[in-house]
Design a protein around this motif. Structure first.
Motif, short mmCIF file in Angstrom:
data_model
loop_
_atom_site.label_atom_id
_atom_site.label_comp_id
_atom_site.label_asym_id
_atom_site.label_seq_id
_atom_site.Cartn_x
_atom_site.Cartn_y
_atom_site.Cartn_z
N GLU A 37 0.84 -1.20 0.00
CA GLU A 37 0.00 0.00 0.00
C GLU A 37 0.87 1.25 0.00
O GLU A 37 1.77 1.38 0.84
CB GLU A 37 -0.92 -0.01 1.23
N ARG A 38 0.63 2.16 -0.93
CA ARG A 38 1.47 3.35 -1.04
C ARG A 38 1.20 4.37 0.06
O ARG A 38 2.07 5.17 0.39
CB ARG A 38 1.28 4.00 -2.40
N ALA A 39 -0.01 4.37 0.62
CA ALA A 39 -0.37 5.33 1.66
C ALA A 39 -0.03 4.78 3.05
O ALA A 39 0.63 3.74 3.17
CB ALA A 39 -1.85 5.68 1.55
N ASP A 40 -0.50 5.48 4.08
CA ASP A 40 -0.18 5.06 5.44
C ASP A 40 -1.37 4.44 6.16
O ASP A 40 -1.34 4.24 7.37
CB ASP A 40 0.37 6.24 6.25
N SER A 41 -2.44 4.15 5.41
CA SER A 41 -3.61 3.50 6.00
C SER A 41 -4.39 2.81 4.89
O SER A 41 -4.18 3.07 3.71
CB SER A 41 -4.50 4.52 6.72
N HIS A 99 0.12 -8.41 7.40
CA HIS A 99 0.45 -8.64 5.99
C HIS A 99 0.64 -7.34 5.21
O HIS A 99 1.13 -7.37 4.08
CB HIS A 99 -0.67 -9.45 5.32
N ILE A 100 0.23 -6.21 5.78
CA ILE A 100 0.21 -4.95 5.03
C ILE A 100 1.52 -4.20 5.19
O ILE A 100 2.04 -4.06 6.30
CB ILE A 100 -0.96 -4.06 5.48
N ARG A 101 2.07 -3.74 4.06
CA ARG A 101 3.27 -2.91 4.06
C ARG A 101 2.87 -1.50 3.62
O ARG A 101 2.65 -1.25 2.44
CB ARG A 101 4.32 -3.47 3.09
N PHE A 102 2.75 -0.60 4.58
CA PHE A 102 2.38 0.77 4.26
C PHE A 102 3.60 1.53 3.73
O PHE A 102 4.75 1.19 4.02
CB PHE A 102 1.83 1.48 5.49
N GLY A 103 3.33 2.58 2.94
CA GLY A 103 4.42 3.36 2.36
C GLY A 103 5.22 2.58 1.34
O GLY A 103 6.37 2.91 1.06
N ALA A 104 4.61 1.55 0.76
CA ALA A 104 5.32 0.66 -0.17
C ALA A 104 4.77 0.83 -1.58
O ALA A 104 4.33 -0.15 -2.21
CB ALA A 104 5.20 -0.79 0.29
N GLU A 105 4.79 2.04 -2.08
CA GLU A 105 4.33 2.27 -3.44
C GLU A 105 5.16 1.46 -4.44
O GLU A 105 6.39 1.44 -4.36
CB GLU A 105 4.43 3.76 -3.80
N VAL A 106 4.48 0.78 -5.35
CA VAL A 106 5.17 -0.04 -6.36
C VAL A 106 5.75 0.87 -7.43
O VAL A 106 5.03 1.67 -8.04
CB VAL A 106 4.21 -1.06 -6.97
N LYS A 107 7.05 0.75 -7.65
CA LYS A 107 7.73 1.53 -8.68
C LYS A 107 7.73 0.77 -10.01
O LYS A 107 7.50 1.36 -11.07
CB LYS A 107 9.17 1.82 -8.25
#
Length: 509
Positions: A37-41, A99-107
């Motif tokens: 997830e690219r955001a923080d929530s 399971h969630i990775r926040f701040g993990a925007e896919v490049k």
């Protein structure tokens, strides 16, 4: 993220599609997955869209997962805050946070044909996955049109999906650009506080009353005590919308009566004949999404609101110039101009087996087998893919159907055993797409005389499903291996995968 982390499944996005995929994976006994997830929530579009008046135009009990019913919805049509809270609840109820990775925007995501896995570069590091489930959704990347002079505007500019809550609109001269689903909620929500509101309307929408009300405490107690009543309520809402589908897909002329009701709705609130003329569409109702609001027309009739029946064409300092030549001075511009739907940015970041991006593959229009699999992109599937959108019902129904397909896709990989991948056959993608487009020809979305965000630049409808949700569920109940090539580690493919399993999907189209 751990160095050299590898998972069986990587899910992209944590809106309804991504969280639904995560829940289904756990229910299938799969725990080796991450949600990027690219955001923080969590929340997807219901996190990003927090503009004044933001709410859903699908009834609450239908706009929720069948496996996570909510007996405590406060209103028949839920507001943004209630839907976001529901998604947070689902996240905790099914234990998804680990399971969630926040701040993990896919490049970028690249298919490794030697190791039969996806290499995924994110803002938090790199990982690999056997399967990628892309659930970024079509309403995730706002679109602001290129307007000459916009960069020199001295006031405030923002999109409805990136609302600036720190900016005080009270007493300001505000321009609202666009008349879509967001705009008709924003206009009445801000009309009372702004000094002057100018609506730039390129195309007027058809608007019907929004029959919203508070759900009584007695109703909620009943749903809590007798869960089957929640399911019954959902079933009735679903059935009504299924019965409406034929008017949209086969008999658009039957929608004439609905147009008369919409005109009467307008007439009750707008007494000025000149304003009514501006607000009356010249296309068949349903060609664009029918919008629901009981406050939009009354707000437009207020003395501090002006409707410019033309699009915004130029910005000169604080002066906005419409295509019809009219001018207005404003302090702030709010764009309600939609999203990158037929040109989703995530497609530019997916690199397939032939070294080309999904965006390049879809240059002539989005196409995917059963709305999920694109040829040349093994073990990659999308939730809310091409031609899975709806014009009159709940997208959660379509998402759950695609989750069924995802689950069977993973089961088929297990049956194949060893290192294997499934790649949609180009002929299967072509056949599916041809049938969908043939059915699309007679629908109101293609024949109604409008230009909508459903259509791509070439005029093809690559977003909407031309049938009932029940038809789509039948079409995605099982994976038909004859529609896929089975790719092994060596790079060789199994010519005919059909005998591996006798199960095949019912072709609804």
């Amino acid at each position: 993220m751990a160095e050299h982390e590898h998972v069986r499944v990587a899910v992209i996005g944590s809106g309804f599609g991504g969280l639904g995929a995560a829940v289904r994976l756990r229910r299938e006994g799969i725990t080796d997955f991450v949600v990027l997830e690219r955001a923080d929530s969590v929340g997807g579009t219901w996190r990003d869209n927090s503009y004044p008046g933001c709410a859903c135009d699908v009834p609450s009990h239908l706009y929720s997962f069948s496996f996570a019913p909510n007996p405590d919805w406060p209103r028949t049509f839920s507001g943004q805050q209630h839907i976001r809270a529901y998604l947070e609840h689902v996240t905790d109820l099914f234990g998804l946070r680990p399971h969630i990775r926040f701040g993990a925007e896919v490049k970028v995501m690249r298919w490794d044909g030697e190791r039969l896995r996806w290499e995924i570069e994110t803002a938090r590091g790199t990982l690999t996955a056997d399967v990628v489930v892309s659930a970024t959704g079509p309403l995730s990347d706002p679109k602001i049109p290129e307007i000459p002079g916009l960069e020199s505007f001295p006031g405030k500019v923002f999109h409805s999906a990136r609302w600036d809550h720190d900016y005080d609109l009270r007493g300001k001269r505000v321009a609202m650009v666009g008349t879509g689903a967001s705009a008709i909620q924003i206009v009445p929500a801000i009309q009372r506080q702004v000094g002057r509101l100018t609506l730039f309307q390129r195309t007027p929408p058809w608007v019907m009353p929004r029959m919203d009300r508070a759900i009584s405490a007695a109703e909620r107690r009943l749903h809590q005590a007798l869960p089957f009543t929640t399911r019954l309520r959902r079933g009735v809402l679903w059935g009504i919308r299924e019965l409406q589908v034929q008017a949209f897909t086969k008999h658009p002329d039957e929608l004439g009566l609905v147009e008369q009701l919409a005109k009467r709705n307008m007439g009750r609130a707008v007494k000025d004949p000149a304003l009514r003329a501006k607000l009356t569409p010249d296309y068949r109702i349903g060609c664009k999404r029918i919008l629901l609001s009981s406050e939009y027309y009354p707000a437009l009739a207020r003395p501090n609101v002006d409707v410019v029946a033309s699009g915004l064409s130029e910005v000169r300092g604080s002066t906005l110039v419409a295509a019809d030549g009219s001018e207005v001075e404003v302090d702030a511009i709010v764009f309600g101009t939609g999203f990158h739907v037929t040109d989703m940015p995530i497609a530019e970041r997916v690199v397939g087996a032939e070294g080309v991006t999904l965006a390049e593959t879809w240059k002539g229009g989005m196409r995917a087998l059963r709305g999920a699999s694109a040829a040349g992109f093994p073990n990659w599937m999308t939730i809310i893919g091409p031609n899975t959108g709806l014009g009159n019902s709940s997208m959660i129904l379509m998402i759950e159907s695609q989750l069924n397909y995802m689950a069977d896709y993973l089961r088929q990989l297990d049956v194949l055993g060893g290192r294997a991948a499934l790649d949609a056959r180009p002929a299967a993608v072509d056949a599916w797409n041809h049938k969908v487009q043939e059915r699309m020809k007679r629908t109101v979305w293609n024949t109604g005389g409008c230009t909508s965000w459903y259509l791509d630049p070439s005029g093809r409808n690559t977003t909407i499903w031309p049938g009932t949700t029940a038809e789509f569920r039948r079409a995605t109940r099982r994976v038909d291996l004859a529609e896929y090539e089975v790719v092994r580690r060596s790079g060789a493919s199994v010519a005919d995968a059909g005998p591996v399993t006798g199960r095949q999907s019912e072709a609804a189209v």
